[in-house]
Design a protein around this motif. Structure first.
Motif, short mmCIF file in Angstrom:
data_model
loop_
_atom_site.label_atom_id
_atom_site.label_comp_id
_atom_site.label_asym_id
_atom_site.label_seq_id
_atom_site.Cartn_x
_atom_site.Cartn_y
_atom_site.Cartn_z
N ASP A 88 129.23 7.46 26.48
CA ASP A 88 129.48 6.33 25.77
C ASP A 88 130.98 6.05 25.52
O ASP A 88 131.26 4.73 24.98
CB ASP A 88 128.65 5.91 24.71
CG ASP A 88 128.87 6.95 23.52
OD1 ASP A 88 129.74 8.03 24.04
OD2 ASP A 88 128.46 6.79 22.33
N THR A 89 131.82 6.90 26.13
CA THR A 89 133.42 6.67 25.65
C THR A 89 134.04 5.40 26.31
O THR A 89 134.72 4.57 25.47
CB THR A 89 134.23 8.01 26.33
OG1 THR A 89 133.65 8.89 25.66
CG2 THR A 89 135.53 7.69 25.97
N GLY A 90 133.36 5.03 27.69
CA GLY A 90 133.94 4.13 28.16
C GLY A 90 133.77 2.53 27.44
O GLY A 90 134.61 1.62 27.77
N TYR A 94 131.50 6.80 33.92
CA TYR A 94 130.96 7.61 35.08
C TYR A 94 131.97 7.95 36.02
O TYR A 94 131.79 9.15 36.75
CB TYR A 94 130.21 6.14 36.00
CG TYR A 94 128.77 6.01 35.59
CD1 TYR A 94 128.30 6.31 34.17
CD2 TYR A 94 127.95 5.34 36.52
CE1 TYR A 94 127.09 5.91 33.64
CE2 TYR A 94 126.74 5.16 35.81
CZ TYR A 94 126.41 5.36 34.67
OH TYR A 94 125.13 4.95 34.03
N GLY A 95 133.18 7.33 36.16
CA GLY A 95 134.21 7.88 37.10
C GLY A 95 134.62 9.32 36.36
O GLY A 95 134.95 10.18 37.22
N CYS A 105 140.56 4.61 36.11
CA CYS A 105 140.89 4.82 34.41
C CYS A 105 140.01 5.96 34.00
O CYS A 105 140.75 6.97 33.50
CB CYS A 105 140.60 3.71 33.95
SG CYS A 105 141.55 2.06 34.00
N GLY A 106 138.99 6.53 34.51
CA GLY A 106 138.19 7.40 34.18
C GLY A 106 138.60 8.74 34.39
O GLY A 106 139.07 9.78 33.61
N ILE A 107 139.21 8.60 35.77
CA ILE A 107 140.04 9.99 36.47
C ILE A 107 141.11 10.38 35.61
O ILE A 107 141.59 11.52 35.47
CB ILE A 107 140.09 9.66 37.93
CG1 ILE A 107 138.93 9.73 38.78
CG2 ILE A 107 140.79 10.89 38.45
CD1 ILE A 107 138.83 9.39 40.07
#
Length: 345
Positions: free
Chosen positions: A273-275, A47-48, A260-262
């Motif tokens: 669904d990568t996370g 999401y991030g 972490c996403g950023i």
């Protein structure tokens, strides 16, 4: 495999390990304070990343609707729980946190998202959209069942993961996306070429670890959270509300997940669904750290990243099996140590 290739693989493993370390520490943080195995944390990584990518593309991230709705539902639940002793100050706080903030955030997002904003503004807006979701999630789902067994909490956590995964597909679609780099440029160190993006990831990861250590070791709230992790009942008896500790744990973990996403958005293609895969590798490190030790979890995560990097080069078809296989000896060792401790007692 020559020495230069080995250096390159270690470099790649350190970058991956830094991300796994942040995720693993967030998982340990949630578990020690709430006994929830946060299977869903990977969704906040995705999401991030995808919210940041949408903002960078001057598009309105559709996840803002989830933040708005979750805030309203959490506020309604909070009002209902306090209906018998809802004072003016409490009512004002609930209105500001659960109703006014999401509504104002939604208006600002709809206004600002289509504009070509600076990078720092997009990053801040990403945090403002994604991080409150963790707090609302705790209020809606986990706070009512805070005293349940770990197994029940795990089943609920899996349900939340599946729900957030499906919503991620609705909000972001099935196509993979990649963010523009946070930093440009590169430097050479012998045969290694170190990019500014890689340096940013390592620097931010080390900074977050240092800030967490200072927070838990030097601040009053951090000490209160440590007390809750050691003895929930004792902390409650001295005036530390378990619900407040749970809220803070979820908010900190949500911040780390969105961060972490950023960080990984510019270096890998992100899907809805990568996370989940990232969270599983962070969980492997957390299990090696017995879901209790932050330093051991961080070091184990670096080891997981390096092992994954070498496995990708030597046996790419088995790299996931090799990586996740680390959890088996970790569990066996933990079982033997626990049996030995019980025997000594």
């Amino acid at each position: 495999m020559d020495f230069d290739i080995a250096l390159f693989l270690i470099q790649d493993g350190l970058i991956s390990g830094a991300i796994y370390a942040l995720v693993g520490v967030a998982l340990v943080l949630i578990f020690t304070l709430t006994r929830v195995i946060a299977v869903f944390l990977g969704e906040f990584v995705a999401y991030g990343a995808l919210t940041f990518i949408a903002l960078q593309a001057d598009q309105t991230p559709q996840v803002i609707w989830l933040t708005l709705l979750s805030g309203v539902v959490a506020g309604a639940i909070g009002c209902y729980r306090r209906r018998n002793h809802l004072g003016r100050a409490t009512a004002l706080r609930l209105i500001l946190v659960y109703f006014a903030y999401p509504a104002l955030l939604a208006l600002c997002t709809f206004w600002l998202a289509p504009l070509p904003l600076p990078l720092a503004v997009d990053i801040c807006l990403t945090f403002l959209i994604v991080v409150p979701l963790t707090s609302y999630l705790y209020t809606i789902v986990f706070q009512p069942v805070a005293n349940s067994s770990v197994l029940v909490l795990l089943i609920i956590s899996m349900g939340v993961h599946m729900a957030l995964l499906g919503l991620g597909l609705v909000f972001f679609g099935a196509d993979g996306l990649r963010a523009p780099p946070l930093a440009v440029g590169a430097a050479s160190l012998g045969s290694l070429r170190i990019s500014a993006q890689q340096t940013t990831i390592l620097g931010v990861a080390l900074l977050v670890m240092f800030l967490l250590r200072m927070f838990f070791g030097k601040t009053f709230r951090g000490t209160a959270l440590r007390a809750t992790a050691v003895n929930r009942l004792g902390a409650q008896l001295v005036g530390i509300p378990p619900a407040l500790a749970g809220q803070m744990a979820f908010i900190l973990a949500g911040f780390i997940g969105a961060l972490c996403g950023i960080l990984i958005g510019p270096i890998t293609t992100i899907y809805y669904d990568t996370g989940f895969t990232i969270a599983l590798k962070g969980f492997v490190a957390a299990v090696i750290g017995a879901l209790a030790s932050f330093p051991v979890t961080a070091l184990a995560a670096v080891g997981v990243g390096i092992l994954e990097s070498f496995a990708s080069f030597t046996a790419s078809q088995y790299k996931e099996v090799i990586t996740f296989g680390l959890i088996v000896p970790a569990l066996l060792l933990r079982s033997l140590l626990t049996a030995e401790e019980d025997h000594d007692q």
